[in-house]
Design a protein around this motif. Structure first.
Motif, PDB file in Angstrom:
ATOM      1  N   GLY A   1       0.804  -1.220   0.000  1.00  0.00           N
ATOM      2  CA  GLY A   1       0.000   0.000   0.000  1.00  0.00           C
ATOM      3  C   GLY A   1       0.833   1.264   0.000  1.00  0.00           C
ATOM      4  O   GLY A   1       0.284   2.372   0.035  1.00  0.00           O
TER       5      GLY A   1
ATOM      6  N   VAL B   1      -0.213   4.675  -1.713  1.00  0.00           N
ATOM      7  CA  VAL B   1      -0.689   4.589  -3.090  1.00  0.00           C
ATOM      8  C   VAL B   1      -1.816   3.561  -3.169  1.00  0.00           C
ATOM      9  O   VAL B   1      -1.802   2.550  -2.467  1.00  0.00           O
ATOM     10  CB  VAL B   1       0.452   4.192  -4.059  1.00  0.00           C
ATOM     11  CG1 VAL B   1       1.467   5.316  -4.185  1.00  0.00           C
ATOM     12  CG2 VAL B   1       1.142   2.906  -3.605  1.00  0.00           C
ATOM     13  N   LYS B   2      -2.783   3.817  -4.039  1.00  0.00           N
ATOM     14  CA  LYS B   2      -3.931   2.926  -4.172  1.00  0.00           C
ATOM     15  C   LYS B   2      -3.622   1.692  -5.008  1.00  0.00           C
ATOM     16  O   LYS B   2      -4.288   0.659  -4.865  1.00  0.00           O
ATOM     17  CB  LYS B   2      -5.103   3.692  -4.793  1.00  0.00           C
ATOM     18  CG  LYS B   2      -5.635   4.826  -3.930  1.00  0.00           C
ATOM     19  CD  LYS B   2      -6.816   5.512  -4.614  1.00  0.00           C
ATOM     20  CE  LYS B   2      -7.372   6.633  -3.740  1.00  0.00           C
ATOM     21  NZ  LYS B   2      -8.516   7.332  -4.398  1.00  0.00           N
ATOM     22  N   TRP B   3      -2.631   1.821  -5.886  1.00  0.00           N
ATOM     23  CA  TRP B   3      -2.378   0.723  -6.818  1.00  0.00           C
ATOM     24  C   TRP B   3      -1.540  -0.408  -6.229  1.00  0.00           C
ATOM     25  O   TRP B   3      -1.357  -1.431  -6.880  1.00  0.00           O
ATOM     26  CB  TRP B   3      -1.716   1.258  -8.086  1.00  0.00           C
ATOM     27  CG  TRP B   3      -0.617   2.267  -7.870  1.00  0.00           C
ATOM     28  CD1 TRP B   3      -0.726   3.617  -7.983  1.00  0.00           C
ATOM     29  CD2 TRP B   3       0.734   1.999  -7.508  1.00  0.00           C
ATOM     30  NE1 TRP B   3       0.478   4.221  -7.729  1.00  0.00           N
ATOM     31  CE2 TRP B   3       1.405   3.253  -7.429  1.00  0.00           C
ATOM     32  CE3 TRP B   3       1.459   0.833  -7.239  1.00  0.00           C
ATOM     33  CZ2 TRP B   3       2.754   3.366  -7.101  1.00  0.00           C
ATOM     34  CZ3 TRP B   3       2.800   0.945  -6.898  1.00  0.00           C
ATOM     35  CH2 TRP B   3       3.433   2.197  -6.841  1.00  0.00           C
TER      36      TRP B   3
ATOM     37  N   ASP C   1      -2.213  -2.853  -4.473  1.00  0.00           N
ATOM     38  CA  ASP C   1      -3.330  -3.613  -3.903  1.00  0.00           C
ATOM     39  C   ASP C   1      -3.319  -5.072  -4.360  1.00  0.00           C
ATOM     40  O   ASP C   1      -4.369  -5.665  -4.616  1.00  0.00           O
ATOM     41  CB  ASP C   1      -4.659  -2.960  -4.284  1.00  0.00           C
ATOM     42  CG  ASP C   1      -4.882  -2.929  -5.792  1.00  0.00           C
ATOM     43  OD1 ASP C   1      -3.904  -3.100  -6.549  1.00  0.00           O
ATOM     44  OD2 ASP C   1      -6.037  -2.731  -6.222  1.00  0.00           O
TER      45      ASP C   1
ATOM     46  N   THR D   1      -8.035  -1.415  -8.032  1.00  0.00           N
ATOM     47  CA  THR D   1      -8.308  -0.072  -7.522  1.00  0.00           C
ATOM     48  C   THR D   1      -7.814   0.960  -8.524  1.00  0.00           C
ATOM     49  O   THR D   1      -6.664   0.886  -8.972  1.00  0.00           O
ATOM     50  CB  THR D   1      -7.605   0.148  -6.173  1.00  0.00           C
ATOM     51  OG1 THR D   1      -8.017  -0.872  -5.266  1.00  0.00           O
ATOM     52  CG2 THR D   1      -7.949   1.519  -5.610  1.00  0.00           C
TER      53      THR D   1
ATOM     54  N   ARG E   1      -6.050   3.905 -10.314  1.00  0.00           N
ATOM     55  CA  ARG E   1      -4.859   4.678  -9.966  1.00  0.00           C
ATOM     56  C   ARG E   1      -5.226   6.142  -9.829  1.00  0.00           C
ATOM     57  O   ARG E   1      -5.960   6.685 -10.646  1.00  0.00           O
ATOM     58  CB  ARG E   1      -3.797   4.553 -11.068  1.00  0.00           C
ATOM     59  CG  ARG E   1      -3.118   3.228 -11.112  1.00  0.00           C
ATOM     60  CD  ARG E   1      -1.943   3.304 -12.081  1.00  0.00           C
ATOM     61  NE  ARG E   1      -2.248   2.646 -13.344  1.00  0.00           N
ATOM     62  CZ  ARG E   1      -2.148   3.198 -14.528  1.00  0.00           C
ATOM     63  NH1 ARG E   1      -1.795   4.452 -14.643  1.00  0.00           N
ATOM     64  NH2 ARG E   1      -2.422   2.519 -15.614  1.00  0.00           N
ATOM     65  N   SER E   2      -4.731   6.804  -8.775  1.00  0.00           N
ATOM     66  CA  SER E   2      -4.944   8.239  -8.635  1.00  0.00           C
ATOM     67  C   SER E   2      -3.994   8.958  -9.562  1.00  0.00           C
ATOM     68  O   SER E   2      -2.817   8.604  -9.672  1.00  0.00           O
ATOM     69  CB  SER E   2      -4.702   8.688  -7.187  1.00  0.00           C
ATOM     70  OG  SER E   2      -3.398   8.340  -6.784  1.00  0.00           O
TER      71      SER E   2
END
Length: 406
Positions: free
Chosen positions: A360, A367-369, A371, A402, A404-405
């Motif tokens: 994480g 980071v969201k990716w 995951d 999830t 990616r931002s």
């Protein structure tokens, strides 16, 4: 140019570049002034679509991609539809069919057997009989059995028995055959549905059975009975997997080959094939795989395979190679692979995988990716712990990545 570069990078490897003749692209890595991040901004060195790319290189640590024996597959007595180990909340066939399937109340059962002929690479579905099925017209039905080897819903996948007139207990004793590789069985679902044949109107649905072939007991060749089930609508949003992807991955640390080569660590991703790609329309599709090494989501990091047309189980045989890595960078990076469908001018993402440590965090930032699932983490960790060895894996193409931002 290629001969010179090959001699510099691979003079100690006889097979490394002799086989890199399919596709070669060379890009320069932009210097962004941040050592830790620039290590992830990998330059694409070459791509190879030749199966022989890895023969004679290093031994693989896993044999999970070898063709399984049908007898080694699991046993299941469940009537529910399963796909790739995920239980579906409805009928897979409902994804591809529309209409009123509740005209009559479903009842009765069907007797069938499944045999896989390894020499012919053929699945043999023998339909014996049905018993006590619903009446479609005035205490009678003219039933027949139709089968599909899902997720292929094309005319090539459709098989039918003969129609039996005026009976609620039809006897067929017919064998329907499918040409399918043994390695694909575990990701296929067999749908058997019973219909009343209506000469002047729409045929009437009388019930169905869905069998996950990955959970079938292939040691049992005797006929079995299963109760017919109504067709329960399955929401596309409830599907957690759209197929499986088969790949191998390895990391070559800098200087590992001797003579100071490679100059920086290299990450190799060998995309072999995808199996049983599940789309809402069913049937064969045009597909390709795109890869990024996050946190770098730039064009330089992005690579993709060739487009394979009209296949639910496309073979890519494509290798992506990224350089610029130190071993420590691997715990901060994530290999994101997405399977995409090309539909005319549009591209749809079916799903993908993310290989990482699943912490994480990347370089101290949330980071969201990052995951990754437990399976994906295990593959990535095994690669880190076993440098210069291919790690083979077969992973579900999941739909819950999830976003990616930006």
């Amino acid at each position: 140019w290629f001969s010179e570069e090959r001699s510099k990078r691979h003079h100690n490897r006889l097979s490394g570049c002799d086989l890199v003749h399919a596709t070669i692209r060379h890009r320069k890595t932009k210097n962004r002034g941040q050592s830790s991040v620039s290590a992830i901004n990998a330059a694409l060195l070459f791509a190879c679509d030749d199966f022989e790319c890895h023969n004679g290189d290093t031994d693989s640590l896993s044999s999970s991609l070898t063709e399984p024996d049908p007898a080694s597959l699991k046993t299941s007595s469940s009537n529910s539809s399963l796909h790739l180990g995920y239980t579906l909340s409805g009928s897979m066939m409902s994804l591809f069919s529309s209409g009123d399937f509740g005209v009559v109340e479903v009842r009765g059962r069907i007797q069938f057997s499944l045999v896989y002929d390894t020499q012919k690479e053929e699945l043999q579905v023998k339909v014996y009989r049905c018993e006590d099925i619903a009446s479609a017209r005035k205490n009678r039905s003219d039933p027949y059995v139709k089968t599909y080897l899902l997720p292929d819903k094309s005319s090539h996948s459709k098989k039918k028995t003969s129609v039996k007139k005026k009976t609620l207990n039809p006897v067929y004793d017919q064998t329907l055959k499918y040409k399918v590789r043994i390695g694909e069985l575990r990701s296929r679902t067999l749908n058997l549905s019973v219909w009343h044949a209506e000469p002047l109107g729409r045929n009437v649905f009388l019930g169905e059975v869905e069998v996950s072939l990955g959970l079938w007991d292939w040691t049992c060749t005797q006929p079995v009975w299963q109760d017919l089930q109504p067709r329960v609508h399955l929401s596309p949003n409830s599907i957690s997997s759209r197929g499986t992807i088969m790949l191998s991955i390895k990391f070559i640390p800098d200087g590992f080959e001797g003579g100071g080569l490679p100059l920086t660590g290299e990450l190799h991703i060998w995309l072999r094939e995808a199996q049983s790609l599940l789309v809402n329309k069913g049937g064969a599709i045009d597909s390709f795989v795109r890869s990024y090494i996050l946190p770098d989501a730039s064009r330089q990091s992005g690579q993709k395979t060739r487009l394979v047309k009209r296949s639910i189980s496309p073979t890519f045989n494509h290798t992506m190679v990224y350089d610029g890595f130190h071993t420590s960078d691997l715990r901060e990076a994530c290999a994101e692979l997405t399977v995409c469908q090309r539909d005319g001018l549009k591209t749809h993402v079916l799903g993908g995988i993310r290989l990482s440590c699943g912490t994480g965090q990347s370089y101290g930032e949330a980071v969201k990716w990052m995951d990754s699932t437990e399976e994906e983490i295990a593959v990535w960790t095994s690669m880190i712990e076993n440098p210069n060895h291919w790690i083979d894996t077969r992973l579900p193409i999941r739909t819950d990545l999830t976003p990616r931002s930006e």
